[in-house]
Design an enzyme around this catalytic site. Structure first.
Site, PDB file in Angstrom:
ATOM      1  CG  HIS A  91      10.615 -24.950  -9.881  1.00  0.00           C
ATOM      2  ND1 HIS A  91      11.259 -25.053  -8.528  1.00  0.00           N
ATOM      3  CD2 HIS A  91      10.349 -26.358 -10.001  1.00  0.00           C
ATOM      4  CE1 HIS A  91      11.120 -26.315  -8.041  1.00  0.00           C
ATOM      5  NE2 HIS A  91      10.557 -27.083  -8.987  1.00  0.00           N
TER       6      HIS A  91
HETATM    7  C1  UD1 Z   1       9.926 -31.126 -12.664  1.00  0.00           C
HETATM    8  C2  UD1 Z   1       9.363 -31.632 -11.463  1.00  0.00           C
HETATM    9  C3  UD1 Z   1       9.617 -31.175 -10.102  1.00  0.00           C
HETATM   10  C4  UD1 Z   1      10.890 -30.583  -9.995  1.00  0.00           C
HETATM   11  C5  UD1 Z   1      11.386 -29.881 -11.288  1.00  0.00           C
HETATM   12  C6  UD1 Z   1      12.898 -29.353 -10.845  1.00  0.00           C
HETATM   13  C7  UD1 Z   1       7.482 -33.169 -12.295  1.00  0.00           C
HETATM   14  C8  UD1 Z   1       5.893 -33.449 -11.803  1.00  0.00           C
HETATM   15  N1  UD1 Z   1       8.030 -32.136 -11.756  1.00  0.00           N
HETATM   16  O1  UD1 Z   1       9.405 -29.903 -12.867  1.00  0.00           O
HETATM   17  O2  UD1 Z   1       9.077 -31.701  -9.246  1.00  0.00           O
HETATM   18  O3  UD1 Z   1      10.938 -29.781  -8.861  1.00  0.00           O
HETATM   19  O4  UD1 Z   1      11.251 -30.617 -12.607  1.00  0.00           O
HETATM   20  O5  UD1 Z   1      13.042 -28.455 -12.134  1.00  0.00           O
HETATM   21  O6  UD1 Z   1       8.046 -34.126 -12.448  1.00  0.00           O
HETATM   22  N2  UD1 Z   1      11.371 -27.318 -19.738  1.00  0.00           N
HETATM   23  C9  UD1 Z   1      12.336 -26.515 -20.621  1.00  0.00           C
HETATM   24  N3  UD1 Z   1      13.450 -27.476 -20.657  1.00  0.00           N
HETATM   25  C10 UD1 Z   1      13.885 -28.641 -19.957  1.00  0.00           C
HETATM   26  C11 UD1 Z   1      12.555 -28.849 -19.227  1.00  0.00           C
HETATM   27  C12 UD1 Z   1      11.636 -28.379 -19.189  1.00  0.00           C
HETATM   28  O7  UD1 Z   1      12.458 -25.795 -21.405  1.00  0.00           O
HETATM   29  O8  UD1 Z   1      14.932 -29.267 -20.067  1.00  0.00           O
HETATM   30  C13 UD1 Z   1      10.143 -26.351 -19.767  1.00  0.00           C
HETATM   31  C14 UD1 Z   1       9.035 -26.700 -20.691  1.00  0.00           C
HETATM   32  O9  UD1 Z   1       8.516 -25.610 -20.970  1.00  0.00           O
HETATM   33  C15 UD1 Z   1       8.341 -27.684 -19.831  1.00  0.00           C
HETATM   34  C16 UD1 Z   1       8.460 -27.004 -18.506  1.00  0.00           C
HETATM   35  O10 UD1 Z   1       9.559 -26.559 -18.303  1.00  0.00           O
HETATM   36  O11 UD1 Z   1       7.122 -27.694 -20.366  1.00  0.00           O
HETATM   37  C17 UD1 Z   1       7.978 -27.844 -17.388  1.00  0.00           C
HETATM   38  O12 UD1 Z   1       8.799 -29.035 -17.443  1.00  0.00           O
HETATM   39  P1  UD1 Z   1       8.397 -30.539 -16.618  1.00  0.00           P
HETATM   40  O13 UD1 Z   1       9.503 -31.396 -16.716  1.00  0.00           O
HETATM   41  O14 UD1 Z   1       7.160 -30.853 -17.138  1.00  0.00           O
HETATM   42  O15 UD1 Z   1       8.429 -29.871 -15.187  1.00  0.00           O
HETATM   43  P2  UD1 Z   1       9.070 -28.854 -14.107  1.00  0.00           P
HETATM   44  O16 UD1 Z   1       8.517 -27.697 -14.014  1.00  0.00           O
HETATM   45  O17 UD1 Z   1      10.578 -28.674 -14.830  1.00  0.00           O
END
Ligand code: UD1
Length: 377
Positions: free
Chosen positions: A211
């Site tokens: 991820h």
């Molecule tokens: C976040 C953390 C990362 C951790 C990871 C575990 C930061 C900078 N990153 O990354 O350290 O390892 O979580 O999962 O805080 N999305 C969904 N549903 C959700 C959440 C996210 O669909 O419930 C999708 C969305 O498209 C979003 C993308 O995932 O834009 C990224 O989510 P985000 O919380 O920004 O970062 P992660 O990649 O999940």
């Protein structure tokens, strides 16, 4: 004492669970309130963890959701400030290194409220990693820094942080792992639940998680990694729970056909007990997650890390972890080693013993007592 405990994203949940339990066990001495920023909001990324781990429902949910780093961090800060004012907490406790960790620490410290950072001092020395920025900045503004491994103290003192603020207590995530191991849900049950009992895994299986933006946001890198996984799957079936970000990128770049194969099991994000069961019985785990490097070390399962560095060096020095990077030849060579010799043996690091959260609760109460005495409260 009233401690406001913060969670935002999936890797925070298994860390906060034993801390909330350790505070609850201290009765009237400490009241803990749980605040969820809502950084992760999907049911699969959230509720299955709260339920499985018996985490109390958040007292406050800021419902921030996704966004660019700036938007997400700013939104947490803006919504956290009034919640913090209303809570009247004696300290704010943050865990890990996600955007919510830094955002809440920054708001609290500017209001003169002590910040407690659990899992402090880890460093990959790779500033292209958003979490590295979150770690460095959060540690700078924390009053008490609880660490999971001995290397953290050197990292922190090099950054000018006084050693008296640093407490080596061990790994709360491993508290959760040890507590829940007997309840782990193994692959056959998962296959039945998913209606995929056709998936063959007679000679074992590998688990894959991906991820990190550095692995999944660049089409050439993601293609190369998935092509390597396809090659691995010809010798050992691969179980691949997909993070929403990764699923989105695979679709966007049109890479689905690389992994749409009978020997690769694509799954939605798994719950905690399912992940534990998958890892526990795996022949090896391929991952770019930080937490999974530690969990495989605690389980004694070989881990091949698909990154160029780790902020958790003890998993390499003492545990079962090997840093592979993104190069297909290196990944395949390490895979061969596991297939031929069972992979790297390891031991469980100091204080990864199931009692880290108790040490945190005890030391934190002592520190707050002393602070109150000094201020004449
Ligand atoms: C976040 C953390 C990362 C951790 C990871 C575990 C930061 C900078 N990153 O990354 O350290 O390892 O979580 O999962 O805080 N999305 C969904 N549903 C959700 C959440 C996210 O669909 O419930 C999708 C969305 O498209 C979003 C993308 O995932 O834009 C990224 O989510 P985000 O919380 O920004 O970062 P992660 O990649 O999940």
């Amino acid at each position: 004492h009233h401690i406001l405990c913060i969670v935002g994203a999936r890797p925070n949940f298994m860390k906060i669970a034993p801390i909330m339990a350790a505070f609850a066990a201290r009765g009237d001495q400490v009241k803990a309130t749980l605040l969820h920023t809502g950084q992760h909001y999907d049911v699969a990324m959230n509720h299955q963890y709260f339920e499985a781990l018996g985490i109390p429902s958040p007292d406050i949910n800021l419902e921030i959701g996704s966004g660019s780093h700036a938007v997400q961090t700013a939104a947490v800060m803006q919504h956290f400030e009034p919640a913090l004012d209303a809570a009247q907490a004696s300290a704010v406790l943050v865990v890990g290194d996600v955007n919510s960790t830094l955002a809440c620490a920054l708001v609290a410290t500017k209001k003169g409220i002590p910040v407690i950072h659990v899992e402090a001092g880890l460093r990959s020395y790779d500033r292209a990693m958003p979490e590295e920025i979150n770690r460095i900045l959060t540690d700078q503004i924390s009053d008490i820094l609880f660490t999971t491994e001995a290397s953290a103290l050197g990292n922190l003192t090099r950054e000018g942080i006084d050693a008296s603020r640093v407490r080596f207590v061990g790994n709360v995530m491993i508290d959760t792992l040890r507590l829940n191991l007997p309840r782990a849900i193994a692959l056959p049950q998962i296959l039945a639940d998913q209606g995929r009992s056709d998936f063959r895994h007679d000679a074992g299986y590998a688990v894959l998680t991906l991820h990190r933006p550095s692995n999944v946001d660049d089409p050439a890198v993601l293609r190369s990694l998935l092509e390597t996984v396809r090659q691995i799957s010809e010798r050992l079936p691969v179980v691949f729970p997909l993070h929403p970000r990764t699923r989105g990128m695979i679709e966007k770049f049109g890479l689905s056909e690389l992994i749409d194969l009978p020997q690769i099991l694509l799954l939605p994000p798994m719950g905690y007990l399912e992940m534990l069961g998958l890892m526990k019985n795996a022949r090896l785990v391929l991952t770019d997650s930080g937490g999974i490097q530690e969990e495989t070390t605690a389980l004694g399962v070989p881990c091949v890390t698909l990154r160029n560095n780790t902020e958790r060096p003890i998993t390499v020095e003492q545990g079962t972890n090997t840093i592979a990077g993104q190069d297909p030849a290196t990944i395949l060579r390490l895979f061969d080693e596991v297939m031929n010799s069972g992979g790297k043996a390891g031991r469980v690091p100091e204080f990864w013993d199931g009692h880290a959260a108790d040490r945190i609760a005890e030391q934190l109460c002592e520190w707050l007592d002393q602070r109150n005495a000094a201020s004449g409260d």
